[in-house]
Motif scaffolding. Structure first.
Motif, mmCIF file in Angstrom:
data_model
loop_
_atom_site.group_PDB
_atom_site.id
_atom_site.type_symbol
_atom_site.label_atom_id
_atom_site.label_comp_id
_atom_site.label_asym_id
_atom_site.label_seq_id
_atom_site.Cartn_x
_atom_site.Cartn_y
_atom_site.Cartn_z
ATOM 1 N N GLU A 99 49.095 -71.817 -31.627
ATOM 2 C CA GLU A 99 48.611 -73.330 -31.687
ATOM 3 C C GLU A 99 47.848 -73.469 -32.840
ATOM 4 O OE1 GLU A 99 49.360 -74.361 -26.900
ATOM 5 O OE2 GLU A 99 47.542 -73.407 -27.610
ATOM 6 N N MET A 100 46.782 -72.725 -33.141
ATOM 7 C CA MET A 100 45.885 -72.858 -33.999
ATOM 8 C C MET A 100 46.691 -72.826 -35.370
ATOM 9 S SD MET A 100 43.021 -69.891 -32.687
ATOM 10 C CE MET A 100 42.052 -70.151 -34.478
ATOM 11 N N ILE A 101 47.780 -72.076 -35.649
ATOM 12 C CA ILE A 101 48.385 -71.889 -36.843
ATOM 13 C C ILE A 101 49.126 -73.172 -37.053
ATOM 14 C CG2 ILE A 101 50.310 -70.676 -38.143
ATOM 15 C CD1 ILE A 101 49.184 -68.085 -36.934
ATOM 16 N N SER A 207 41.112 -67.852 -40.415
ATOM 17 C CA SER A 207 40.727 -66.648 -39.424
ATOM 18 C C SER A 207 41.137 -66.862 -38.101
ATOM 19 C CB SER A 207 39.418 -66.658 -39.738
ATOM 20 O OG SER A 207 38.662 -65.682 -38.786
ATOM 21 N N VAL A 208 41.935 -65.389 -37.870
ATOM 22 C CA VAL A 208 42.295 -65.205 -36.376
ATOM 23 C C VAL A 208 41.863 -64.085 -35.868
ATOM 24 C CG1 VAL A 208 44.444 -66.787 -36.785
ATOM 25 C CG2 VAL A 208 44.559 -64.443 -37.155
ATOM 26 N N HIS A 209 42.347 -63.661 -34.477
ATOM 27 C CA HIS A 209 42.048 -62.401 -33.924
ATOM 28 C C HIS A 209 40.309 -62.300 -33.947
ATOM 29 C CE1 HIS A 209 45.575 -59.561 -34.494
ATOM 30 N NE2 HIS A 209 45.951 -60.857 -34.321
ATOM 31 N N VAL A 215 45.286 -65.146 -41.924
ATOM 32 C CA VAL A 215 46.660 -65.334 -41.889
ATOM 33 C C VAL A 215 47.074 -66.515 -42.976
ATOM 34 C CG1 VAL A 215 47.308 -64.443 -39.628
ATOM 35 C CG2 VAL A 215 46.644 -66.884 -40.051
ATOM 36 N N CYS A 216 48.208 -66.435 -43.238
ATOM 37 C CA CYS A 216 48.617 -67.789 -44.435
ATOM 38 C C CYS A 216 49.569 -68.657 -43.406
ATOM 39 C CB CYS A 216 49.317 -67.277 -45.797
ATOM 40 S SG CYS A 216 50.020 -68.412 -46.663
#
Length: 406
Positions: A99-101, A207-209, A215-216
């Motif tokens: 969902e963030m992406i 920024s994730v994790h 991630v792109c």
């Protein structure tokens, strides 16, 4: 000179071991020995992260431009969610990573929130599945982007509570436990700040994790953002961006007869201040080969046998210092500084001179030496530096047999 902080203590399970009986106790260097269980496999579990972020026991490290909030020079200030709520805003982990992406907007700069781990030696109410303890997060409160004013307000509020922000390497006065926690936070914050764009297509990344991966995204909802085409980082063979750690060798080199140790100094260092030699590992090079190459390039001395002693995480910005002890080959002790002019001087010092310096002449580069030092005597790094531990191992015999501390 400010008091030098204690080093981490080895856990009991490290002491009761046949390996310890055979090889001696494991050396714990400054910036290592964190009390936190990182639970790295839960960094993608947003239900866990969302619950941990808002729990009443959760401890936060507030960081302004890589300077952590602290109660004093020796202790971090672990603040609450309420202290930082103006910057954190809505729980960012309420959305899944997917969902963030999908909702990615490069013009909306959210504050970076890192999950550092859980102190599972402290049980103060938080529990998730089989895991209990106090959660720890770090939050970047540097005033910038859409949360600039909120961050300024948080900083002023923390300062009004008599908290300070430890600038630069002032954090090396922290107690061992806090230093290890800050080292993790600093390295991740710095890495995220240095890698805002995709190495495959050059577009802004997300920024994730919980701060440990970038991630792109496939699209960008920012007004006027250009369409995103295919990117190698989203292919079958993933090339996502993860934090980088650069391996670095640092070595105490003893003479062939075992009576002297090689030390070097750079021109910018204080008078009489020397340290062990060091340098980066290169691709397709073993630690032992890197030690031999770096020593020869910087000093002209040829090293034979190399033994790894210990390692030290070094978050300036993200190195792993691999400490080693090497011995010069017979006939290979002549010093030649003409290969790589990095050092102003390199010299052989007898063990007794180094022993005296370890007792009276240790300090940081910008600090005065210890009490009892005579003018002109050798000066060495303090014991928060792995160089100090290597020299102790050599001249006190700890790593080679005998005593381990002054």
């Amino acid at each position: 000179m400010p008091a030098q902080p204690d080093l981490p203590l080895a856990a009991p399970e490290l002491l009761d071991s046949m390996l310890t009986r055979k090889f001696g106790p494991e050396v714990q260097n400054y910036f290592s020995g964190s009390p936190l269980n990182r639970l790295s496999f839960l960094r993608t579990d947003h239900a866990f992260l969302a619950a941990a972020l808002t729990h009443h026991s959760t401890a936060f490290v507030a960081v302004d431009d890589l300077a952590p909030a602290a109660r004093d020079a020796a202790n971090l200030a672990y603040v609450s969610h309420a202290d930082l709520s103006a910057v954190i805003g809505e729980n960012p982990f309420a959305k899944t990573e997917a969902e963030m992406i999908e909702a990615y907007n490069s013009k909306v700069a959210s504050p970076l929130i890192l999950f550092l781990g859980i102190n599972d030696k402290r049980h103060e109410g938080f529990e998730y599945k089989a895991y209990k303890g106090v959660p720890y997060f770090a939050v970047d409160i540097t005033p910038k982007g859409s949360h600039e004013e909120a961050a300024k307000g948080v900083i002023e509020t923390l300062k009004a509570k008599n908290l300070i922000f430890l600038q630069g390497r002032s954090a090396m006065t922290l107690n061992a436990s806090d230093a290890a926690i800050f080292a993790q936070a600093r390295a991740l914050l710095d890495w995220n700040a240095r890698n805002p764009f995709c190495s495959g297509c050059g577009q802004p990344t997300l920024s994730v994790h919980a701060g440990t991966k970038r991630v792109c995204p496939t699209a960008d909802l920012a007004p006027g953002a250009s369409a995103r085409g295919p990117c190698a980082t989203r292919g079958v063979v993933s090339n996502l961006s993860f934090p980088r750690t650069d391996p670095t060798v640092i070595m105490a080199v003893i003479s062939h007869d075992g009576t002297k140790v090689l030390l070097g100094r750079q021109k910018r260092w204080p008078t009489d201040w020397y340290s062990t030699l060091a340098g980066f590992c290169e691709p397709a090079e073993s630690v032992e080969e890197a030690v031999r190459r770096e020593v020869w390039e910087e000093s002209g001395v040829r090293v034979g046998r190399v033994v790894v002693h210990s390692s030290q995480p070094w978050p300036y910005p993200a190195n792993l210092m691999i400490g080693a002890i090497g011995q010069a080959v017979k006939g290979g002790e002549e010093i030649n500084l003409e290969h790589d002019p990095e050092l102003e001087q390199a010299k052989w010092f007898d063990f007794e001179t180094v022993r005296v310096a370890l007792k009276t002449g240790t300090s940081g580069l910008d600090e005065a030496p210890g009490e009892g030092r005579k003018e002109g005597d050798l000066r060495l790094p303090g014991h928060t530096a792995i160089a100090n531990q290597l020299l102790q191992a050599v001249v006190l015999g700890g790593f080679l047999g005998g005593e381990t501390k002054i």
